[in-house]
Design an enzyme around this catalytic site. Structure first.
Site, short mmCIF file in Angstrom:
data_model
loop_
_atom_site.label_atom_id
_atom_site.label_comp_id
_atom_site.label_asym_id
_atom_site.label_seq_id
_atom_site.Cartn_x
_atom_site.Cartn_y
_atom_site.Cartn_z
N GLU A 1 0.90 -1.04 0.09
CA GLU A 1 0.15 -0.01 -0.05
C GLU A 1 0.85 1.30 -0.15
OE1 GLU A 1 -3.69 -0.42 2.34
OE2 GLU A 1 -2.42 -2.02 3.45
N ARG B 1 -8.89 -0.42 -5.68
CA ARG B 1 -9.31 1.04 -6.14
C ARG B 1 -10.59 1.44 -5.52
NH1 ARG B 1 -7.28 2.53 -11.02
NH2 ARG B 1 -6.19 1.10 -12.30
#
Length: 1046
Positions: free
Chosen positions: A669, A748
């Protein structure tokens, strides 16, 4: 910021759209005249006209006049009392929601009017064949495609589910209004229905008064499946099949489905203490139960349809076997009595299974349309099953002293009255026996009158007999799940229920083959083929549930285990020592965790979660996602905990655990972790145990997830996009080195600040080789409803996923044309990241400015998600979730996370003489073009004049300079983005979207100005609940106008 019209905005016919907006607007006006009075409506109209005039002046470039009109508008709003402000906010919010419904309807209308839609299967298959792709290659690639859309519970869906359903009903009415055969009376009835729906919406509270639970969120996801995807999947697969037949000569195989669905709802425990092991177990069982329930409804309709007698010898033998078993039963009426007993027990204090109540039939459809929603139009007649057993029949001998469960025919009522260890007192036993006896009186006799006796049955209808048996097993499967949910004994014969998809598929395929072999192919390819395709897509679970947990929780768990075993301190070991320990334990054949271990509640919860995963296995669950993964040991830690739980449970059961091991997926991330992703995968695959495990248990497939939200918050949108691109390249290369296939899982969000954007554009801009027929992607929050809330829209979105992945596989996007472009991206990214972080993380005034200039602190009152807004109890930006970070800036129309830093990076490159290179990159490199286009879309929705009002009214004097600096930065970003794209103004290449945005402004701008005024008052009177409600309604309205939340 992703507008739901982006993918198909160019397809909208504005005359029809305007007509629908006028119709809905005039009806709302009429209703408000009645509800709030004509005097107030005059104020509403005056405010709308002022806002419209200001927009017109600004569009014409007459800024001074626009500024004067906006000041007059702000003055009018500031004079309103609280009740008026609340009513105005509600009125304009509903205007915007109705416009959104009209936009969605026109997407559907335009799809129907075009003979060949762009990006459809027919269009793209034709392009590929015309471009030289052989029909065989096209056919094989489509059949092997594996796309999984994962629905998540990220808290960005702001509308209550009640209002979502009412919006869907209005959309159906607009569709009905398009029919050319309606007479005057029909039109009048239609208008009356619309008035009823809009009145109902106005009189409904828009705000959630309680925080949803994880089960509430899961139920919402399952409702999307029931109301839309269930209907969309057969239509979508027919389109794929028809296009394949047209361009390759072969249809899509019946059991082949290029798209499947997963879910995080009830499984995503990252930073959410409300998602427990028990919640995950219950949600998984609920998903299976609902799948079975939907199949039962389809089987009912199919039994009525397949009334013919001729069939294959194989099906005939099966039908006779079923009949012989049925006639040997002592009583044929068990299924009817069981349902009555279950209801009676419920009313006599017996706890019923805690499944959600379903909506009434056709609750999402308007009354005047009389649409068939997939249910059979004929009355349902439940034939009695073969497993009926009288109350006093106990395996052939009556016993007055005890109740028992018949081994081969468990009664649901009896089963739910017992456990392995429970026993009942004589008073309870007598009460239950009396209740069962009362259930039989009269009812059995009436049932006999309603159904013919066996000798009177006219011939054998083999399909009905076989499908009736399928229904029997489905109902027993459902009852077994109810017992599992309650933790009761369910030692049912495995031949009496369905455990796997293949078991359910077998009799359906037998019926299909029989129909085809007897000249009834037209029937086989109808409702039966649709059901088979649903089974292939949804299986026995509907949505396979992923787990997600932060890596540190697994480290803490292993630390507790290792300490308990006096083996040292796991958290203090270096990476190599951890890997050595984990590998050794993974190769062992004994459990690591002793049954007697004593641990704290957090560690126990992790262990309980792995036990649930072992109990239900890969038949119910998808992947185990490790968020904030940064090392190979993070992956092996989960593999070890999973293996240990499976060994322990297998020892208790005396047999192997159900299903296989779950895929363990590292989620990279932060920018730092993305840069190390390739190295982590290389380290894992270089280990013999792990590589062998991937080959043996996961078909040589490694899954890796990349996160768009936290990387964007960490370094800014431009740097995040570039680091994600490079990370994917590196991961693909790493897997290729070891001969391992890779599936990239894209986390997303809905907004561009969190990686959102049009689906087609996103997939087509991935690195070459990263989409090789396989893709997983999340769909979050409001995007789930926007993309999949209506069956027609869902079909279109599924086609877009299919064709985008197909093109990226067969014609991969171009890489950077020359090394110079790669280096230029590095330079822009570096400057952009420095500019972003110097503002967000290094400026000591920024955090307070953020809290003052946005409604971030007040967003928590919305009750739109079950999880906290922060991972940890700190006030900094670092631990704030990406959703409230983006959500807050979107409300002010400043949308800072999506553009900050980009202007500085592009300016630096242009000043060094790279302008022509940037323009060439924009024209020739899909990734760079996509990045610039998405930023330009954000700039088209941002509004400096509105953002300035928040700054001037809410930000303290000492931070006004920071606000002015950021506004200059936004202006600079727009200037350089347009230099690169060659456009004169944002969205010049998407005028339809520009027009749609402009049409919302007369309602959106006043809500923003009203929100500024309400925030100003609320911060002086924070306990005023009425003010808080008014603020939350403005948040709803702005979200509707921006078509995004976070």
């Amino acid at each position: 910021m992703t507008d739901t019209t982006d993918d198909i905005a160019e397809e909208i016919s504005f005359q029809s759209f305007d007509d629908d907006c006028r119709l809905l607007g005039s009806l709302l006006n009429d209703i408000l005249q009645r509800e709030v009075g004509s005097h107030f409506m005059e104020k509403v109209e005056r405010i709308r006209v002022l806002a419209q005039s200001a927009c017109n002046m600004r569009t014409a470039g007459i800024e001074d006049t626009a500024e004067l009109l906006e000041k007059q508008l702000a003055s009018e709003l500031s004079k309103m009392n609280l009740e008026e402000a609340l009513t105005l906010a509600r009125a304009f919010s509903h205007y915007l929601n109705l416009m959104g419904i009209a936009e969605t309807h026109h997407r559907v209308r335009k799809q129907r009017s075009l003979s060949r839609l762009s990006k459809s299967c027919d269009d793209v298959f034709n392009q590929l064949v015309q471009g030289g792709v052989s029909p065989d290659d096209l056919y094989n690639t489509v059949c092997k495609q594996e796309v999984e859309i994962v629905l998540t519970a990220h808290p960005t869906q702001i509308n209550r589910r009640t209002l979502q359903y009412k919006h869907i009903r209005i959309a159906h009415l607009l569709e009905y209004n398009d029919r050319p055969d309606l007479n005057h009376e029909d039109r009048e009835m239609l208008i009356e229905d619309l008035v009823r729906e809009i009145t109902s919406i106005w009189q409904t509270d828009e705000l959630r008064r309680h925080q949803p639970t994880p089960v509430d969120e899961a139920r919402a996801g399952l409702n999307i499946v029931e109301q839309s995807l269930w209907k969309a999947i057969p239509h979508y697969l027919r389109r794929v099949s028809n296009a394949l037949r047209k361009h390759t000569g072969r249809p899509l195989p019946l059991t082949c489905t290029p798209i499947r669905f997963g879910s995080w709802m009830g499984g995503d425990r990252d930073g959410n203490p409300n998602v427990t092991a028990n919640v995950t177990r219950n949600v998984s069982l609920l998903s299976r139960w609902m799948a079975v329930d939907l199949y039962i409804r389809e089987i009912d309709s199919l039994r009525f349809e397949l009334s013919m007698n001729q069939c294959s010898d194989e099906l005939s033998r099966l039908a006779h076997q079923i009949l012989e078993k049925e006639t040997s039963s002592e009583d044929r009426h068990n299924s009817w009595n069981q349902s009555v007993q279950r209801n009676q027990l419920k009313h006599h204090g017996q706890q019923a299974p805690a499944f959600p109540m379903q909506l009434p039939a056709r609750a999402d459809l308007p009354s005047c349309t009389e649409c068939n929603d997939g249910e059979s139009p004929y009355p349902r007649l439940d034939l009695p099953g073969a497993d009926y057993m009288p109350l006093n029949h106990q395996g052939g001998s009556g016993s007055p002293n005890k109740l028992s469960i018949h081994e081969n025919a468990p009664s649901d009522s009896q089963s739910s009255a017992m456990t392995n260890t429970a026993s009942f007192g004589s008073t309870q036993l007598l009460a239950k026996r009396k209740l069962f006896s009362e259930n039989k009186i009269g009812r059995t006799s009436f049932q006999k009158l309603l159904e013919p006796s066996l000798p009177l049955r006219p011939g054998i209808a083999p399909y009905r007999i076989v499908l009736g048996n399928v229904k029997e097993k489905l109902m027993k499967t459902q009852r077994r799940l109810e017992l599992l949910l309650e933790g009761l004994s369910c030692d049912t014969d495995t031949s009496d229920y369905y455990e796997t998809t293949d078991q359910l598929m077998k009799p359906l395929l037998m019926c299909y083959d029989s129909l085809q072999s007897h000249g009834s192919g037209v029937l086989a390819d109808g409702r039966l083929a649709d059901l088979i395709r649903r089974v292939a897509t949804f299986g026995m679970v509907l949505l396979k549930l992923d787990f997600r947990q932060e890596s540190v929780r697994h480290s803490e768990t292993l630390d507790a285990i290792v300490r308990y075993l006096d083996m040292g301190t796991y958290s203090e070991w270096d990476e190599e020592k951890k890997l050595e320990f984990l590998t050794r334990e993974l190769k062992g054949k004994r459990p690591l965790v002793p049954p007697s271990i004593e641990v704290n509640l957090d560690v126990k919860e992790v262990l309980d979660t792995f036990r649930v995963a072992a109990e239900l296995g890969s038949d119910s669950f998808g992947a185990y996602i490790i968020s904030m993964a940064s090392n190979a040991s993070d992956v092996l830690a989960v593999e070890l905990l999973q293996k240990d739980a499976r060994l322990a449970l297998s020892g208790e059961l005396g047999r192997p655990c159900p299903g296989g091991t779950l895929r363990v997926v590292p989620l990279f991330e932060t920018v730092k972790d993305l840069r190390g992703a390739g190295s982590v995968i290389r380290k894992l695959l270089s280990m013999d145990w792990y590589r062998g495990h991937i080959i043996e248990n996961h078909n040589g497939h490694q899954e890796v997830m990349v996160g768009y939200s936290d990387s964007g918050k960490d370094a800014g949108r431009f740097t995040a996009a570039w680091e994600l691109y490079k990370a994917q390249e590196d991961v693909v290369a790493a897997c290729k080195e070891f001969g391992i296939k890779v599936t990239l899982f894209h986390g997303r969000g809905g907004s561009i600040g969190r990686g959102g954007g049009p689906t087609y554009l996103a997939i087509q801009s991935q690195p070459p080789g990263s989409v090789m027929g396989n893709l997983r992607s999340t769909e979050q929050g409001e995007m789930v409803q926007a993309k999949f809330g209506l069956p027609q829209i869902a079909v279109r979105q599924l086609e877009i996923y299919t064709t985008a992945v197909l093109l990226a596989t067969m014609h991969p996007p171009l890489p950077p044309r020359e090394e110079k472009w790669h280096n230029l991206m590095e330079e822009i990214s570096k400057v952009s990241c420095q500019n972003y972080r110097s503002t967000v993380y290094e400026n000591p005034e920024f955090l307070n400015y953020f809290h003052e200039a946005t409604p971030q602190a007040e967003l928590g009152f919305l009750n739109i998600g079950s999880r906290p807004a922060r991972r940890k109890n700190t006030t900094g930006i670092g631990h704030l979730r990406a959703i409230p970070w983006v959500f807050a800036w979107t409300q002010t129309r400043f949308v800072l996370p999506a553009w900050l830093g980009i202007g500085a990076g592009l300016k630096s490159a242009c000043e060094k003489g790279h302008t022509d290179d940037l323009r060439a990159m924009y024209k020739e490199w899909p990734f760079f073009q996509s990045t610039i286009d998405l930023i330009e879309m954000v700039l088209g929705k941002a509004d400096i004049s509105i953002a300035k009002r928040y700054h001037e009214a809410l930000v303290s004097e000492s931070r006004q300079a920071l606000g002015a600096q950021l506004r200059r930065e936004l202006t600079r970003t727009e200037e350089y983005v347009l230099i690169v794209s060659g456009h004169e103004k944002p969205l010049q290449n998407n005028r339809s979207l520009r027009k749609l945005i402009d049409s919302r402004l007369p309602y959106l701008n006043p809500i923003n100005m009203l929100q500024v005024e309400i925030l100003r008052r609320l911060r002086c009177d924070s306990d005023n609940l009425k003010l808080r409600d008014a603020l939350l309604i403005t948040i709803n309205g702005i979200a509707a106008g921006m078509k995004n939340t976070g």
